[in-house]
Design a protein around this motif. Structure first.
Motif, PDB file in Angstrom:
ATOM      1  N   THR A 194      -5.769  -2.449  -2.515  1.00  0.00           N
ATOM      2  CA  THR A 194      -6.040  -2.703  -1.088  1.00  0.00           C
ATOM      3  C   THR A 194      -6.847  -1.544  -0.522  1.00  0.00           C
ATOM      4  OG1 THR A 194      -3.991  -3.952  -0.888  1.00  0.00           O
ATOM      5  CG2 THR A 194      -4.969  -3.131   1.159  1.00  0.00           C
ATOM      6  N   ASP A 195      -7.932  -1.873   0.191  1.00  0.00           N
ATOM      7  CA  ASP A 195      -8.764  -0.796   0.742  1.00  0.00           C
ATOM      8  C   ASP A 195      -8.158  -0.243   2.027  1.00  0.00           C
ATOM      9  OD1 ASP A 195     -10.313  -2.095   3.205  1.00  0.00           O
ATOM     10  OD2 ASP A 195     -10.176  -3.578   1.583  1.00  0.00           O
ATOM     11  N   GLY A 196      -8.542   0.981   2.336  1.00  0.00           N
ATOM     12  CA  GLY A 196      -8.013   1.675   3.508  1.00  0.00           C
ATOM     13  C   GLY A 196      -8.196   0.896   4.801  1.00  0.00           C
ATOM     14  N   VAL A 233       0.845  -1.208   0.000  1.00  0.00           N
ATOM     15  CA  VAL A 233       0.000   0.000   0.000  1.00  0.00           C
ATOM     16  C   VAL A 233       0.875   1.251   0.000  1.00  0.00           C
ATOM     17  CG1 VAL A 233      -1.643   1.364   1.338  1.00  0.00           C
ATOM     18  CG2 VAL A 233      -1.966  -1.112   1.118  1.00  0.00           C
ATOM     19  N   THR A 265     -12.564   4.287   0.707  1.00  0.00           N
ATOM     20  CA  THR A 265     -11.262   4.953   0.563  1.00  0.00           C
ATOM     21  C   THR A 265     -10.175   3.910   0.336  1.00  0.00           C
ATOM     22  OG1 THR A 265     -11.985   6.745   2.008  1.00  0.00           O
ATOM     23  CG2 THR A 265      -9.605   6.496   1.692  1.00  0.00           C
ATOM     24  N   ASP A 266      -9.330   4.127  -0.671  1.00  0.00           N
ATOM     25  CA  ASP A 266      -8.288   3.141  -0.947  1.00  0.00           C
ATOM     26  C   ASP A 266      -7.107   3.332   0.001  1.00  0.00           C
ATOM     27  OD1 ASP A 266      -6.012   4.738  -2.535  1.00  0.00           O
ATOM     28  OD2 ASP A 266      -7.981   5.472  -3.161  1.00  0.00           O
ATOM     29  N   GLY A 267      -6.343   2.265   0.157  1.00  0.00           N
ATOM     30  CA  GLY A 267      -5.198   2.265   1.059  1.00  0.00           C
ATOM     31  C   GLY A 267      -4.191   3.379   0.781  1.00  0.00           C
ATOM     32  N   PRO A 268      -3.763   3.552  -0.481  1.00  0.00           N
ATOM     33  CA  PRO A 268      -2.764   4.592  -0.747  1.00  0.00           C
ATOM     34  C   PRO A 268      -3.237   6.002  -0.359  1.00  0.00           C
ATOM     35  CG  PRO A 268      -2.735   2.993  -2.528  1.00  0.00           C
ATOM     36  CD  PRO A 268      -3.907   2.627  -1.636  1.00  0.00           C
ATOM     37  N   TYR A 326      -5.662  -1.978   5.251  1.00  0.00           N
ATOM     38  CA  TYR A 326      -4.331  -1.440   5.572  1.00  0.00           C
ATOM     39  C   TYR A 326      -4.294  -0.900   7.005  1.00  0.00           C
ATOM     40  CZ  TYR A 326      -0.763   2.364   5.317  1.00  0.00           C
ATOM     41  OH  TYR A 326       0.264   3.252   5.550  1.00  0.00           O
ATOM     42  N   TYR A 334      -5.319   6.819   2.064  1.00  0.00           N
ATOM     43  CA  TYR A 334      -5.216   6.873   3.526  1.00  0.00           C
ATOM     44  C   TYR A 334      -3.752   6.959   3.960  1.00  0.00           C
ATOM     45  CZ  TYR A 334      -5.237   4.547   8.196  1.00  0.00           C
ATOM     46  OH  TYR A 334      -5.025   4.176   9.502  1.00  0.00           O
ATOM     47  N   ALA A 361       1.277   4.121  -2.689  1.00  0.00           N
ATOM     48  CA  ALA A 361       1.014   5.526  -2.348  1.00  0.00           C
ATOM     49  C   ALA A 361       2.085   6.432  -2.947  1.00  0.00           C
ATOM     50  CB  ALA A 361       0.970   5.698  -0.824  1.00  0.00           C
TER      51      ALA A 361
END
Lengths: 456, 456
Positions: free
Chosen positions: A346-348, A315, B346-349, A351, B351, A319
């Motif tokens: 990957t969803d927030g 993740v 919300t996606d991981g990156p 992570y 966040y 980013a």
């Protein structure tokens, strides 16, 4: 008399200060070493011979004129090609950064220069310090992986092309190649050394680390680089009361026999038989010399730590790379491409739960480390394998990167295959002085100094 | 002679120790206060009169027999209904937790009990300590919001139904309702007090906090609860060298005139004119009494901090609620439902980048706080508004929750509308002793003690 290229950083610095060696001599010796070995080993991506020699001449002049010399005055250092170097390409060995020339130095590079070091050149990294193998060759056996991601730094130090080199560790990228190549590899506590100006993989996992051929060299570099940096938030939380340099150097002078906690669960489970037997032999030798050796138990949180680290790295890698990756996915190599796709998908909340579990893991590992002076494990499950499709198994280094504790590998012998073994020592949070003292004690007891036969 | 219910925690503890007041008398006085006001104010969700009186009788017996009494012996405390209480419902004022009865106490609740406190009852929270308004009524004016999310705790303390009560703050949930209701509200440094056994909103933002009617009471509760907790990883990083209790209580005895940094940017930009003028008046009064007042400048990272905090809270809230929310979304109120949907999407990156920017914000805010003894802002942009559709504007508290610095609001006067004003003071990281010393000094200088007219 050893040749100049054979000297450690500490030895070379001392000789130069005593005027028994000139920086130009040392650089010329290292460059001729590079010239003879590099065609076979592919450890370097950038080395400007003229610029380095000019720097060495300046350092030589300063030796005569200046009264205030830095502790690394005239010592050449290699830099993994993810460290920003002002005016010098910094490519991360990736097509994506092929044309990138930073306009400032990484904080660590500035600190090394301030201490008088000569930047010898940039070493090969796997692409963006990740998993796809680099072209670097293992000097012990070309059919075996040299490890990654700091493969060029490890091989350059092992083959005496430079006395010390910076790497970086997000999972196992310093200690694994160091162990595979028979050198000392170290990463400090998360937050001890600035990562400003280092191309990131994963901002909560990345550590600056380095390789050398003695614990004293590792300590010397730490005293130079363990400085809080206003550009780097993680270094603001360093314990400021400790005068790092003095503590570390004092700890090396006549370190007491350490109390060693051996972790058998997980590490002995995953190591091959020869590695387990070798490690037991090392422990017996250390115990005979006076170390107190006891078993300690890993917390259950180890069970999720490996997979959580994998999620976090993907993740956070995504980013950082998202914009470039969406523009030019084909310029990334297959392993990294897979990781970035996975990170983007990957969803927030997934992570976040991984980060939260890791917080518990960190607290439990910090408590574990406080039970003894140092923890000990084999550095790797096996010596470097005869498999060039990957850079080796990271699982013995990963937990210490994830929990941020300082760790060092020192060479401990050779396997039947002729490839190096290492033992990994882990210290308490911000307890580098104690860790390096213990490592220095073990180094003296084991008295193992390895050098691959590359001169034939 | 004040009635027992009018006493602060510190006053009541002293009187009981001197045998001028019995715990039973105090509890009876508070219960009769609750009985007279609760029907109009809706501050409580659980209060077991018989159990509390039985506890008070035990505490009375111990007063006579025991030589080792805790610092809160016999003092009744209210608990926001997100604190685990063994054998007592803990509902978070939500349908989702309607039937939940924990089998252990939150660490903070255990520590309060060990210190001799009586758990008076559970106070109303907005659902899961989030944004949907609670049924609690503002005792200053029922047409105005009492604030949230710790609305019951703030109103109970303001109306003398209990001397002190725990709340929690993820954005602005302690200091805002405290300021709206004319009481003192405080949250310590992130990592100072355990959150173990507190139903979470957002694991990197949640803080335990509390309300009382004097800075001395706030300090007394901090000395009881500032204890590292092996169940709570964030408390492991507390500076262990500082003997918190002694420092804090010593700081209150005769605090020196503080050096105050006033932050005009952002806070004066968003406050209404009357609030700005009121705050300027307070600053003049403090300066006349000897405080050194100077302007300090917020870092530019404030520009992204508010939105990043919103992202982080939504993702982490979703990380906790995901399973329940996917099973019974209609049991969540609309504001929280929207937040959880947003967090899940919300996606991981995204966040991760918000967390990384926050790390820079934290470092910059910690540096800012070190320039002075305390920072000062208006506690809220306006006094409580005549709008019951929301719990008020959180933007003046949010930055301090996001960066983890300790913050306190003290009452500073009344607006033309008759509603309370507060000033917010912020201290350095883990510098609660200095913050509370400065707050105590300001409290003495301002000498503002507010009480809503609820007896009519």
């Amino acid at each position: 008399m050893p040749q100049p290229f054979e000297l450690t950083a500490t030895e070379a610095a001392k000789k130069m200060r005593q005027r028994d060696l000139s920086p130009v001599e040392l650089v010329e010796s290292l460059i001729s070493r590079v010239d003879s070995l590099e065609p076979r080993l592919n450890a370097w991506v950038y080395l400007d011979r003229e610029a380095v020699l000019a720097d060495a001449r300046d350092k030589e002049a300063e030796l005569g004129s200046s009264t205030k010399l830095g502790p690394l005055h005239g010592v050449p250092i290699g830099l993994k090609d993810i460290y920003y170097t002002a005016g010098i390409p910094t490519t991360a060995c990736s097509k994506v950064y092929a044309d990138f020339v930073p306009d400032y130095d990484a904080t660590t590079v500035s600190l090394l220069k301030q201490a008088g070091a000569i930047m010898l050149g940039k070493t090969v990294t796997t692409e963006f310090a990740c998993m796809d193998p680099s072209p670097t060759i293992n000097p012990w056996n070309p059919a075996h992986t040299p490890g990654g991601s700091s493969s060029g730094s490890a091989v350059a130090v092992a083959t005496r092309m430079c006395p010390a080199a910076l790497g970086s560790q997000t999972v196992g990228s310093v200690l694994r190649p160091a162990s595979y190549n028979g050198v000392v590899g170290f990463k400090p506590t998360f937050g001890r050394v600035s990562r400003y100006g280092v191309i990131p993989v994963s901002w909560t996992l990345d550590h600056v680390g380095w390789m050398a051929r003695s614990v004293a060299d590792i300590a010397l570099l730490l005293t130079v680089m363990a400085v809080p940096d206003s550009h780097e938030p993680i270094t603001q939380r360093q314990p400021s009361s400790e005068f790092v340099s003095l503590n570390i150097m004092a700890g090396l002078e006549s370190p007491p026999a350490p109390r060693i906690g051996v972790i058998r669960r997980f590490f002995y489970d995953h190591a091959d038989r020869e590695t387990c037997e070798h490690t037991d032999g090392v422990l017996e030798q250390l115990a005979r010399a006076g170390a107190m050796v006891e078993d300690v138990t890993l917390p259950d949180s180890i069970d999720t730590a490996i997979e959580d680290q994998r999620v976090i790295m993907a993740v956070e890698g995504a980013a950082f790379h998202q914009a470039n990756f969406e523009r030019q996915p084909e310029d990334y190599q297959p392993g990294l491409r897979e990781m970035l796709r996975r990170g983007l998908a990957t969803d927030g909340p997934t992570y976040s739960r991984a980060l939260e579990r890791r917080q518990q893991f960190i607290a439990e590992m910090e408590s574990l480390a406080e039970q003894v002076d140092v923890l000990l494990t084999p550095s790797t499950p096996t010596p470097a394998l005869a498999d060039l499709t990957n850079t080796g198994n990271t699982m013995f280094q990963g937990p210490w990167t994830s929990c941020g504790l300082p760790a060092i590998t020192i060479p401990s012998g050779l396997a039947a295959s002729g490839l190096p073994f290492g033992i990994q020592l882990i210290g308490g949070s911000f307890a580098e002085a104690r860790l390096l003292g213990a490592a220095s004690w073990c180094e003296k007891v084991l008295d193992v100094h390895l050098s691959p036969s590359v001169d034939g």
